[in-house]
Design a protein around this motif. Structure first.
Motif, PDB file in Angstrom:
ATOM      1  N   TRP A   5       3.567  -7.833  -4.996  1.00  0.00           N
ATOM      2  CA  TRP A   5       2.857  -8.356  -6.171  1.00  0.00           C
ATOM      3  C   TRP A   5       1.827  -9.407  -5.754  1.00  0.00           C
ATOM      4  CZ3 TRP A   5       5.040 -13.272  -8.364  1.00  0.00           C
ATOM      5  CH2 TRP A   5       4.228 -13.802  -9.366  1.00  0.00           C
ATOM      6  N   GLN A   6       2.232 -10.355  -4.894  1.00  0.00           N
ATOM      7  CA  GLN A   6       1.331 -11.429  -4.488  1.00  0.00           C
ATOM      8  C   GLN A   6       0.188 -10.913  -3.622  1.00  0.00           C
ATOM      9  OE1 GLN A   6       4.141 -14.115  -2.735  1.00  0.00           O
ATOM     10  NE2 GLN A   6       4.870 -14.885  -4.706  1.00  0.00           N
ATOM     11  N   THR A   7       0.449  -9.887  -2.820  1.00  0.00           N
ATOM     12  CA  THR A   7      -0.590  -9.322  -1.958  1.00  0.00           C
ATOM     13  C   THR A   7      -1.630  -8.553  -2.762  1.00  0.00           C
ATOM     14  OG1 THR A   7       0.938  -9.145  -0.097  1.00  0.00           O
ATOM     15  CG2 THR A   7      -1.040  -7.767  -0.018  1.00  0.00           C
ATOM     16  N   THR A   8      -1.169  -7.761  -3.729  1.00  0.00           N
ATOM     17  CA  THR A   8      -2.080  -6.912  -4.500  1.00  0.00           C
ATOM     18  C   THR A   8      -2.577  -7.562  -5.781  1.00  0.00           C
ATOM     19  OG1 THR A   8      -0.285  -5.872  -5.762  1.00  0.00           O
ATOM     20  CG2 THR A   8      -0.881  -4.873  -3.636  1.00  0.00           C
ATOM     21  N   GLY A   9      -1.801  -8.553  -6.301  1.00  0.00           N
ATOM     22  CA  GLY A   9      -2.141  -9.139  -7.593  1.00  0.00           C
ATOM     23  C   GLY A   9      -1.805  -8.236  -8.758  1.00  0.00           C
ATOM     24  N   LEU A  10      -1.025  -7.169  -8.520  1.00  0.00           N
ATOM     25  CA  LEU A  10      -0.711  -6.193  -9.555  1.00  0.00           C
ATOM     26  C   LEU A  10       0.746  -6.344  -9.983  1.00  0.00           C
ATOM     27  CD1 LEU A  10      -2.462  -3.063  -7.983  1.00  0.00           C
ATOM     28  CD2 LEU A  10      -3.370  -4.595  -9.745  1.00  0.00           C
ATOM     29  N   ALA A  11       0.950  -6.817 -11.211  1.00  0.00           N
ATOM     30  CA  ALA A  11       2.292  -6.944 -11.777  1.00  0.00           C
ATOM     31  C   ALA A  11       2.514  -5.762 -12.720  1.00  0.00           C
ATOM     32  CB  ALA A  11       2.442  -8.263 -12.526  1.00  0.00           C
TER      33      ALA A  11
END
Length: 333
Positions: free
Chosen positions: A28-34
């Motif tokens: 999540w933190q790497t891609t910014g996709l939740a």
């Protein structure tokens, strides 16, 4: 007691839960996709952590580890419809820091000053409608860059969502632009029949008092999912036609089973489907897919071109703000 887990077993399971949660948080933190729970299931299935038959158990596990404090709850997408509003926000008790933050926010606002529409100079106005929150997560960055409104329809979207959409389309129709609505949803009977349903849903709201706009000129384009996309992206088929009501469209006892759109789908594709959430397995491909579709109407260079033509307006706004501050500090009227 018979059947009770040993302390060592419980500790091992908790350690495994923590490691899995750490992986999800890192992703999540790497891609910014939740993603929502279903989207995360597809991500983990693609990584080989779970099988397709384990989706329901995995979604229940996601709920448990959030409740137990093992997983950062923000790693899973919100249901905006249930989010509380109007709660109090209390600032830090440091006036100088607050003033500095206010100045930073003002400069940020000035840097996005946009007195010219991105649609100025374009012949077609575009919006995107999706059926799943995970698609909003996947498509959001691209739609934001092109200033293309992105709506989660959730089947027959509510009246105010359709009302606001029609108001936007009316304004662009009055400006002489062509009107396009890109739809992306599941590959199932309802998903393939959606163009007819969308237009019907919009027509229902045409006579709302602050709308009064005939949506007939809006061209609804079903962007996906398609069989070609499913094959190219190796998306998994689900071997049933179960709907949100948990009933199966392939069951002759289902009230919609004999409807033409259902029978045509079964004859062509069989009693199976692919959920649009499966695109969470490959975010880059999903984003390229929506950008290519938008580029049919908005050139890829257009956001940069628009930023260039806004530059002088934003510079003027910064200068006007600096002059305002100078007058205020100097006590000038």
């Amino acid at each position: 007691m018979p059947g009770r887990k040993s302390a060592a077993c419980e500790a091992a399971e908790r350690d495994a839960d923590l490691k899995f949660c750490e992986w999800i948080e890192a992703r999540w933190q790497t891609t910014g996709l939740a993603f929502g729970t279903r989207g995360w299931a597809y991500v983990c299935e693609n990584e080989g952590f779970i099988a397709k038959g384990e989706f329901a158990a995995f979604e229940a596990w996601l709920g448990r580890v959030r409740k137990e404090g093992l997983l950062n709850p923000d790693a899973v997408a919100d249901d905006d419809a249930r989010r509380a509003e109007h709660g109090e926000f209390v600032d830090e008790d440091d006036p100088e820091d607050y003033a500095a933050e206010a100045l930073d926010r003002a400069n940020a606002w000035l840097s996005i000053y946009s007195p010219v529409s991105i649609w100025e100079g374009l012949s077609t106005y575009v919006e995107v409608l999706v059926e799943k929150v995970d698609l909003k997560v996947l498509f959001g960055r691209v739609c934001s860059r092109y200033r293309v409104p992105l709506t989660n329809g959730k089947g027959s979207s509510d009246i105010n969502s359709r009302r606001r959409m029609l108001q936007r389309y009316r304004a662009h129709a009055e400006a002489g632009r062509n009107l396009v609505l890109l739809y992306f949803g599941d590959h199932d009977p309802a998903g393939l029949d959606i163009a007819r349903v969308i237009k019907s849903n919009l027509l229902e709201c045409a006579n709302i008092r602050d709308v009064n706009f005939d949506p007939s000129p809006i061209m609804v384009v079903r962007l996906g999912l398609t069989v070609d996309q499913i094959g190219a992206l190796d998306l998994p088929w689900i071997n049933n036609l179960q709907t949100g009501s948990k009933r199966n469209l392939s069951d002759p006892r289902h009230p919609d089973h004999r409807k033409p759109y259902v029978q045509n789908y079964i004859a062509t594709h069989g009693s199976r489907k692919v959920e649009a959430n499966a695109l969470a397995r490959n975010p880059a491909a999903a984003q390229e897919l929506i950008e290519r579709a938008i580029n049919q109407y908005i050139p890829r260079y257009w956001p940069a071109f628009h930023a260039d033509r806004l530059a002088r307006h934003r510079e003027a706004a910064h200068e006007a703000f600096a002059a305002l501050i100078a007058r205020t500090v100097g006590g000038a009227p």
